[in-house]
Design an enzyme around this catalytic site. Structure first.
Site, mmCIF file in Angstrom:
data_model
loop_
_atom_site.group_PDB
_atom_site.id
_atom_site.type_symbol
_atom_site.label_atom_id
_atom_site.label_comp_id
_atom_site.label_asym_id
_atom_site.label_seq_id
_atom_site.Cartn_x
_atom_site.Cartn_y
_atom_site.Cartn_z
ATOM 1 N NE ARG A 1 0.881 -6.107 -3.381
ATOM 2 C CZ ARG A 1 -0.235 -6.633 -2.879
ATOM 3 N NH1 ARG A 1 -0.186 -7.621 -2.007
ATOM 4 N NH2 ARG A 1 -1.413 -6.199 -3.269
ATOM 5 C CG ASP A 2 -1.937 -9.873 -4.498
ATOM 6 O OD1 ASP A 2 -1.763 -11.030 -4.088
ATOM 7 O OD2 ASP A 2 -2.957 -9.218 -4.231
ATOM 8 C CG HIS B 1 -7.226 -12.441 -4.396
ATOM 9 N ND1 HIS B 1 -5.956 -12.939 -4.574
ATOM 10 C CD2 HIS B 1 -7.072 -11.189 -3.898
ATOM 11 C CE1 HIS B 1 -5.073 -12.028 -4.180
ATOM 12 N NE2 HIS B 1 -5.724 -10.956 -3.758
ATOM 13 C CB CYS C 1 -2.667 -12.718 1.231
ATOM 14 S SG CYS C 1 -1.969 -12.154 2.781
HETATM 15 P P1 HMG Z 1 5.951 -7.608 13.738
HETATM 16 O O1 HMG Z 1 6.783 -8.858 13.838
HETATM 17 O O2 HMG Z 1 4.795 -7.416 14.667
HETATM 18 O O3 HMG Z 1 6.849 -6.277 13.742
HETATM 19 O O4 HMG Z 1 5.444 -7.520 12.240
HETATM 20 P P2 HMG Z 1 7.951 -5.683 14.645
HETATM 21 O O5 HMG Z 1 7.801 -4.207 14.544
HETATM 22 O O6 HMG Z 1 7.946 -6.350 15.985
HETATM 23 O O7 HMG Z 1 9.280 -6.094 13.855
HETATM 24 C C1 HMG Z 1 9.775 -7.413 13.786
HETATM 25 C C2 HMG Z 1 11.041 -7.432 12.939
HETATM 26 O O8 HMG Z 1 10.756 -7.038 11.600
HETATM 27 C C3 HMG Z 1 12.082 -6.440 13.427
HETATM 28 O O9 HMG Z 1 13.336 -6.991 13.083
HETATM 29 C C4 HMG Z 1 11.855 -5.211 12.581
HETATM 30 O O10 HMG Z 1 12.991 -4.435 12.419
HETATM 31 C C5 HMG Z 1 11.471 -5.850 11.249
HETATM 32 P P3 HMG Z 1 14.259 -7.703 14.220
HETATM 33 O O11 HMG Z 1 14.438 -6.679 15.309
HETATM 34 O O12 HMG Z 1 13.494 -8.914 14.674
HETATM 35 O O13 HMG Z 1 15.519 -8.044 13.455
HETATM 36 N N1 HMG Z 1 10.583 -4.984 10.433
HETATM 37 C C6 HMG Z 1 10.845 -4.609 9.177
HETATM 38 N N2 HMG Z 1 11.879 -4.865 8.345
HETATM 39 C C7 HMG Z 1 11.837 -4.313 7.123
HETATM 40 N N3 HMG Z 1 10.800 -3.566 6.684
HETATM 41 C C8 HMG Z 1 9.760 -3.290 7.463
HETATM 42 C C9 HMG Z 1 9.749 -3.821 8.789
HETATM 43 N N4 HMG Z 1 8.889 -3.753 9.804
HETATM 44 C C10 HMG Z 1 9.407 -4.456 10.812
HETATM 45 N N5 HMG Z 1 8.752 -2.568 7.010
HETATM 46 C C11 HMG Z 1 4.772 -6.281 10.295
HETATM 47 C C12 HMG Z 1 4.629 -6.452 11.789
HETATM 48 C C13 HMG Z 1 3.670 -5.343 9.809
HETATM 49 C C14 HMG Z 1 6.147 -5.675 9.992
HETATM 50 C C15 HMG Z 1 4.674 -7.673 9.625
HETATM 51 O O14 HMG Z 1 3.517 -8.297 10.091
HETATM 52 C C16 HMG Z 1 4.612 -7.617 8.115
HETATM 53 O O15 HMG Z 1 5.570 -7.208 7.473
HETATM 54 N N6 HMG Z 1 3.486 -8.080 7.517
HETATM 55 C C17 HMG Z 1 3.297 -8.032 6.100
HETATM 56 C C18 HMG Z 1 2.398 -9.140 5.647
HETATM 57 C C19 HMG Z 1 2.188 -9.017 4.173
HETATM 58 O O16 HMG Z 1 2.989 -8.450 3.453
HETATM 59 N N7 HMG Z 1 1.057 -9.562 3.685
HETATM 60 C C20 HMG Z 1 0.736 -9.512 2.292
HETATM 61 C C21 HMG Z 1 0.317 -8.152 1.834
HETATM 62 S S1 HMG Z 1 -1.380 -7.763 2.184
HETATM 63 C C22 HMG Z 1 -2.249 -8.511 0.901
HETATM 64 O O17 HMG Z 1 -1.703 -9.261 0.142
HETATM 65 C C23 HMG Z 1 -3.693 -8.144 0.681
HETATM 66 C C24 HMG Z 1 -3.902 -7.205 -0.510
HETATM 67 O O18 HMG Z 1 -3.430 -7.767 -1.698
HETATM 68 C C25 HMG Z 1 -5.394 -6.862 -0.655
HETATM 69 C C26 HMG Z 1 -6.296 -8.080 -0.674
HETATM 70 O O19 HMG Z 1 -6.058 -9.020 -1.442
HETATM 71 O O20 HMG Z 1 -7.256 -8.064 0.117
HETATM 72 C C27 HMG Z 1 -3.132 -5.876 -0.273
HETATM 73 MG MG MG Z 2 -4.496 -9.210 -2.920
#
Ligand code: HMG
Ligand code: MG
Length: 299
Positions: free
Chosen positions: A15-16, A209, A240
């Site tokens: 995933r990450d 990280h 990320c």
């Molecule tokens: P948004 O654009 O504000 O959301 O994103 P929205 O609700 O306005 O939706 C926009 C579009 O996305 C829509 O589609 C929704 O249907 C679709 P459209 O109408 O434009 O065709 N949508 C989805 N589709 C599929 N699955 C879903 C989903 N949600 C909305 N779940 C949102 C908000 C949270 C969705 C977006 O910002 C997002 O997905 N962000 C994820 C970012 C990410 O994955 N980052 C990496 C993970 S975190 C990390 O790595 C840190 C960690 O490892 C810990 C650390 O290291 O500290 C965990």
């Molecule tokens: Mg991470």
């Protein structure tokens, strides 16, 4: 100093690691990676992420990956879920354990999930309600616990507050993420100690990280504080896409090597894990970031 006798490793490479690859890795390769990781003895393998494919196209095949894995009894395959839409997609694929993710820094929260910390936690409320009703286990992440790419310093009190909120909402474990790998051992220890004053240590994990090469040192400091769960990524993959400059997670091979050397049991077969990491680095077309894998493959 009370070192644990066993540590549970949460493998986050699929995933990450793969969320941060420039190239999109084929679904079959992702499935093979997860199956190889399970065969090396890992018992918690984060499989993928049901986030918006517009935000993270690398994991748009989450459902195919999850359903394609030959699941092994006793192994859990949690997935990331950002909102109810992600929860529903995950459940439709048969997922039984999820992770929600919030941040300790407002600026990072906005960049990563387009919401304030408060808004993001509000989004999790219905997800946790559904999960509880459906016996789905939920883990919670707090990102930017030792620094933020946008805001810089992150007060420990902010980390404690978010960790406590996620725990109270019903997350069984809170993983504390040094998203951009800037922490040093004294800071990591102080942060963990402050969180552990409010959330039981048995419900905490660390997710470091290695951007600045401090991750193993930080882990040792946290082991001395009594943490028993460590997130790591095979071959040191990870980062990320919304945290500029963040590089890989601490390599699982290096964590297992260190823990083996300290007499702390993980249940992981280091040789098989090293093999898997070397296979993955070949697939990705670049050298492994695991020092142990590099040392073992040099002769
Ligand atoms: P948004 O654009 O504000 O959301 O994103 P929205 O609700 O306005 O939706 C926009 C579009 O996305 C829509 O589609 C929704 O249907 C679709 P459209 O109408 O434009 O065709 N949508 C989805 N589709 C599929 N699955 C879903 C989903 N949600 C909305 N779940 C949102 C908000 C949270 C969705 C977006 O910002 C997002 O997905 N962000 C994820 C970012 C990410 O994955 N980052 C990496 C993970 S975190 C990390 O790595 C840190 C960690 O490892 C810990 C650390 O290291 O500290 C965990
Ligand atoms: Mg991470």
């Amino acid at each position: 100093m009370s070192l644990p006798t066993t540590v549970r490793i949460v493998e986050v490479g699929a995933r990450d690691g793969l969320q941060n690859e420039a190239a999109i890795v084929p679904t079959a390769t992702k499935i093979e990676l997860i199956e190889r990781l399970a065969a090396s003895g890992l018992r918690t393998i984060e499989a993928t992420s049901f986030v918006s494919p517009k935000w993270v196209p690398q994991l748009a095949d989450a459902a195919e990956v999850y359903t394609g894995i030959r699941k092994i009894e006793g192994v859990s395959y949690p997935v990331l879920v950002p909102n109810l839409q992600g929860y529903e997609r995950a459940r439709a694929a048969g997922v039984t354990e999820i992770a929600v993710f919030a941040a300790a820094s407002e600026a990072f929260s906005r960049h990563n999930i387009n919401a304030s910390i408060d808004e993001s936690i509000q989004r999790f409320v219905p997800v946790l309600e559904r999960a509880q009703a459906e016996q789905v286990k939920v883990r919670g992440y707090v990102s930017t616990v030792l620094g933020c790419p946008y805001q810089g310093e992150v007060p420990v009190a902010d980390v404690v507050r978010v960790a406590q909120r996620l725990h109270r909402l019903g997350c069984y474990e809170i993983s504390l993420g040094d998203t951009i790998g800037v922490g040093t051992p004294g800071k990591a220890r102080a942060m963990l100690r402050a969180v552990a004053a409010q959330v039981p240590m048995t419900a905490l994990a660390v997710h470091f990280h290695d951007t600045y090469g401090q991750a193993l040192a930080n882990l040792l400091a946290c082991l001395e504080e009594g943490v028993g769960v460590i997130d790591s990524a095979v071959s040191g993959t990870g980062g990320c896409p919304y945290a500029k400059g963040a590089t890989g997670n601490v390599a699982s091979e290096d964590v297992v090597y260190m823990l083996d050397g300290m007499g702390i049991a993980t249940g992981v077969d280091l040789s098989r894990l090293v093999e898997t990491g070397l296979w993955l680095s070949q697939v990705l077309g670049r050298p492994s970031s695991s020092r142990v894998a590099r040392a073992r493959s040099a002769h």
